[in-house]
Design a protein around this motif. Structure first.
Motif, PDB file in Angstrom:
ATOM      1  N   THR A  54     -13.205 -27.382  47.543  1.00 48.75           N
ATOM      2  CA  THR A  54     -14.246 -26.370  47.664  1.00 48.75           C
ATOM      3  C   THR A  54     -13.650 -25.124  48.290  1.00 48.75           C
ATOM      4  O   THR A  54     -13.042 -25.185  49.369  1.00 48.75           O
ATOM      5  N   VAL A  55     -13.823 -23.987  47.592  1.00 48.58           N
ATOM      6  CA  VAL A  55     -13.253 -22.706  48.016  1.00 48.58           C
ATOM      7  C   VAL A  55     -14.324 -21.613  47.926  1.00 48.58           C
ATOM      8  O   VAL A  55     -15.372 -21.818  47.303  1.00 48.58           O
ATOM      9  N   PRO A  56     -14.062 -20.450  48.528  1.00 48.50           N
ATOM     10  CA  PRO A  56     -15.012 -19.348  48.351  1.00 48.50           C
ATOM     11  C   PRO A  56     -15.177 -19.016  46.868  1.00 48.50           C
ATOM     12  O   PRO A  56     -14.225 -19.106  46.079  1.00 48.50           O
ATOM     13  N   ALA A  57     -16.381 -18.614  46.487  1.00 47.90           N
ATOM     14  CA  ALA A  57     -16.717 -18.384  45.079  1.00 47.90           C
ATOM     15  C   ALA A  57     -15.755 -17.423  44.386  1.00 47.90           C
ATOM     16  O   ALA A  57     -15.434 -17.610  43.217  1.00 47.90           O
ATOM     17  N   GLU A  58     -15.301 -16.405  45.071  1.00 45.88           N
ATOM     18  CA  GLU A  58     -14.461 -15.394  44.436  1.00 45.88           C
ATOM     19  C   GLU A  58     -12.971 -15.718  44.476  1.00 45.88           C
ATOM     20  O   GLU A  58     -12.158 -14.975  43.925  1.00 45.88           O
ATOM     21  N   ALA A  59     -12.584 -16.811  45.118  1.00 53.93           N
ATOM     22  CA  ALA A  59     -11.164 -17.161  45.245  1.00 53.93           C
ATOM     23  C   ALA A  59     -10.573 -17.511  43.882  1.00 53.93           C
ATOM     24  O   ALA A  59     -11.183 -18.228  43.101  1.00 53.93           O
ATOM     25  N   ARG A  60      -9.408 -16.980  43.641  1.00 52.84           N
ATOM     26  CA  ARG A  60      -8.627 -17.362  42.454  1.00 52.84           C
ATOM     27  C   ARG A  60      -7.517 -18.277  42.946  1.00 52.84           C
ATOM     28  O   ARG A  60      -6.470 -17.814  43.400  1.00 52.84           O
ATOM     29  N   VAL A  61      -7.766 -19.565  42.912  1.00 52.95           N
ATOM     30  CA  VAL A  61      -6.854 -20.553  43.470  1.00 52.95           C
ATOM     31  C   VAL A  61      -5.537 -20.559  42.697  1.00 52.95           C
ATOM     32  O   VAL A  61      -5.527 -20.565  41.462  1.00 52.95           O
ATOM     33  N   ASP A  62      -4.439 -20.567  43.426  1.00 48.63           N
ATOM     34  CA  ASP A  62      -3.102 -20.677  42.842  1.00 48.63           C
ATOM     35  C   ASP A  62      -2.830 -22.165  42.636  1.00 48.63           C
ATOM     36  O   ASP A  62      -2.461 -22.873  43.576  1.00 48.63           O
ATOM     37  N   LEU A  63      -3.063 -22.640  41.417  1.00 51.72           N
ATOM     38  CA  LEU A  63      -2.942 -24.075  41.136  1.00 51.72           C
ATOM     39  C   LEU A  63      -1.511 -24.592  41.245  1.00 51.72           C
ATOM     40  O   LEU A  63      -1.307 -25.796  41.443  1.00 51.72           O
ATOM     41  N   LYS A  64      -0.527 -23.707  41.140  1.00 56.33           N
ATOM     42  CA  LYS A  64       0.865 -24.142  41.309  1.00 56.33           C
ATOM     43  C   LYS A  64       1.204 -24.366  42.774  1.00 56.33           C
ATOM     44  O   LYS A  64       1.971 -25.248  43.114  1.00 56.33           O
ATOM     45  N   ALA A  65       0.625 -23.560  43.654  1.00 52.27           N
ATOM     46  CA  ALA A  65       0.883 -23.681  45.090  1.00 52.27           C
ATOM     47  C   ALA A  65      -0.071 -24.657  45.774  1.00 52.27           C
ATOM     48  O   ALA A  65       0.215 -25.145  46.871  1.00 52.27           O
ATOM     49  N   LEU A  66      -1.206 -24.944  45.163  1.00 48.09           N
ATOM     50  CA  LEU A  66      -2.223 -25.798  45.773  1.00 48.09           C
ATOM     51  C   LEU A  66      -1.699 -27.177  46.188  1.00 48.09           C
ATOM     52  O   LEU A  66      -1.995 -27.619  47.309  1.00 48.09           O
ATOM     53  N   PRO A  67      -0.929 -27.877  45.355  1.00 50.93           N
ATOM     54  CA  PRO A  67      -0.485 -29.213  45.764  1.00 50.93           C
ATOM     55  C   PRO A  67       0.233 -29.230  47.113  1.00 50.93           C
ATOM     56  O   PRO A  67      -0.003 -30.132  47.926  1.00 50.93           O
ATOM     57  N   GLY A  68       1.060 -28.242  47.374  1.00 47.76           N
ATOM     58  CA  GLY A  68       1.747 -28.185  48.658  1.00 47.76           C
ATOM     59  C   GLY A  68       0.791 -28.002  49.821  1.00 47.76           C
ATOM     60  O   GLY A  68       1.021 -28.507  50.920  1.00 47.76           O
ATOM     61  N   ALA A  69      -0.305 -27.299  49.592  1.00 45.84           N
ATOM     62  CA  ALA A  69      -1.282 -27.039  50.651  1.00 45.84           C
ATOM     63  C   ALA A  69      -2.164 -28.252  50.951  1.00 45.84           C
ATOM     64  O   ALA A  69      -2.634 -28.414  52.075  1.00 45.84           O
ATOM     65  N   ILE A  70      -2.394 -29.097  49.955  1.00 44.62           N
ATOM     66  CA  ILE A  70      -3.292 -30.235  50.166  1.00 44.62           C
ATOM     67  C   ILE A  70      -2.562 -31.577  50.230  1.00 44.62           C
ATOM     68  O   ILE A  70      -3.179 -32.601  50.524  1.00 44.62           O
ATOM     69  N   GLY A  71      -1.255 -31.572  49.949  1.00 41.77           N
ATOM     70  CA  GLY A  71      -0.469 -32.788  50.113  1.00 41.77           C
ATOM     71  C   GLY A  71      -0.414 -33.706  48.914  1.00 41.77           C
ATOM     72  O   GLY A  71      -0.593 -34.917  49.048  1.00 41.77           O
ATOM     73  N   CYS A  72      -0.174 -33.128  47.750  1.00 40.75           N
ATOM     74  CA  CYS A  72      -0.023 -33.956  46.557  1.00 40.75           C
ATOM     75  C   CYS A  72       1.002 -33.315  45.627  1.00 40.75           C
ATOM     76  O   CYS A  72       1.617 -32.315  45.964  1.00 40.75           O
ATOM     77  N   LYS A  73       1.163 -33.909  44.473  1.00 40.02           N
ATOM     78  CA  LYS A  73       2.040 -33.353  43.442  1.00 40.02           C
ATOM     79  C   LYS A  73       1.187 -32.544  42.474  1.00 40.02           C
ATOM     80  O   LYS A  73      -0.012 -32.435  42.635  1.00 40.02           O
ATOM     81  N   ARG A  74       1.773 -32.017  41.450  1.00 39.08           N
ATOM     82  CA  ARG A  74       1.107 -31.169  40.444  1.00 39.08           C
ATOM     83  C   ARG A  74      -0.324 -31.618  40.163  1.00 39.08           C
ATOM     84  O   ARG A  74      -0.624 -32.801  40.106  1.00 39.08           O
ATOM     85  N   VAL A  75      -1.224 -30.638  39.994  1.00 40.58           N
ATOM     86  CA  VAL A  75      -2.628 -30.944  39.702  1.00 40.58           C
ATOM     87  C   VAL A  75      -3.046 -30.342  38.368  1.00 40.58           C
ATOM     88  O   VAL A  75      -2.492 -29.353  37.911  1.00 40.58           O
ATOM     89  N   SER A  76      -4.043 -30.976  37.773  1.00 41.73           N
ATOM     90  CA  SER A  76      -4.689 -30.450  36.573  1.00 41.73           C
ATOM     91  C   SER A  76      -6.186 -30.719  36.735  1.00 41.73           C
ATOM     92  O   SER A  76      -6.595 -31.477  37.605  1.00 41.73           O
ATOM     93  N   PHE A  77      -6.986 -30.082  35.898  1.00 41.08           N
ATOM     94  CA  PHE A  77      -8.423 -30.292  35.997  1.00 41.08           C
ATOM     95  C   PHE A  77      -8.773 -31.699  35.532  1.00 41.08           C
ATOM     96  O   PHE A  77      -8.260 -32.184  34.532  1.00 41.08           O
ATOM     97  N   GLY A  78      -9.662 -32.344  36.284  1.00 41.31           N
ATOM     98  CA  GLY A  78     -10.108 -33.690  35.929  1.00 41.31           C
ATOM     99  C   GLY A  78     -11.059 -33.648  34.744  1.00 41.31           C
ATOM    100  O   GLY A  78     -11.690 -32.629  34.465  1.00 41.31           O
ATOM    101  N   LYS A  79     -11.159 -34.760  34.074  1.00 39.25           N
ATOM    102  CA  LYS A  79     -12.044 -34.867  32.914  1.00 39.25           C
ATOM    103  C   LYS A  79     -13.489 -35.072  33.361  1.00 39.25           C
ATOM    104  O   LYS A  79     -13.763 -35.678  34.397  1.00 39.25           O
TER     105      LYS A  79
END
Length: 161
Positions: A54-79
């Protein structure tokens, strides 16, 4: 959920409105509701773990950098099927409050640090025809009450062009 809000003595404001499916569609609704507005990302990491971020509505999340911030490997959108199976809601109604439907350990919920500290954030109450306004701390408290260990993180965003 109302019973949990009452049991924890969590104050909230509820606003009914027409169905909104995207941040863009919700802008006119948001303008009438005080507080921080949110968007939610249902993600799957490279190891098959699911995340609700959950992020602020206007945030454009950097999906390449996100895994390092939350503690996982590469992410993609879930089905959508996984979303419905794991958190019991359909796309367009995603909310951290959907953790009420998740088995503990099945989905990791992450709230952006600014939202977690905000006096009022606005989230869907499991449907996209209403908005609940409550504090970020109370959202975290509810998620913990439901048996989850929510994470608070600085979420990387893309620079504006």
């Amino acid at each position: 959920m109302r019973a949990d809000l009452a049991a924890l003595a969590i104050p909230f404001a509820e606003h009914e409105h027409e169905a909104v499916f995207t941040v863009e569609q919700s802008r006119h609704v948001d303008a009438e509701i005080p507080g921080a507005h949110t968007k939610n990302l249902f993600l799957k990491d490279a190891k098959g773990a699911f995340w609700l971020v959950t992020v602020p509505a206007e945030a454009r999340v950097d999906l390449k950098a996100l895994p390092g911030a939350i503690g996982c490997k590469r992410v993609s959108f879930g089905k959508a099927e996984d979303m419905e199976r794991l958190i019991g809601i359909a796309p367009g109604s995603v909310t951290p409050l959907a953790m009420i439907n998740a088995e503990p350990g099945s989905v990791t919920c992450v709230i952006e640090a600014g939202l977690a500290a905000a006096p009022r954030i606005n989230v869907h109450p499991l449907r996209n025809t209403a908005t609940l306004g409550l504090s970020g701390a109370d959202v975290l408290r509810l998620i913990g009450h439901w048996g989850h260990a929510p994470r608070v993180a600085e979420i990387p965003v893309q620079e504006s062009a």
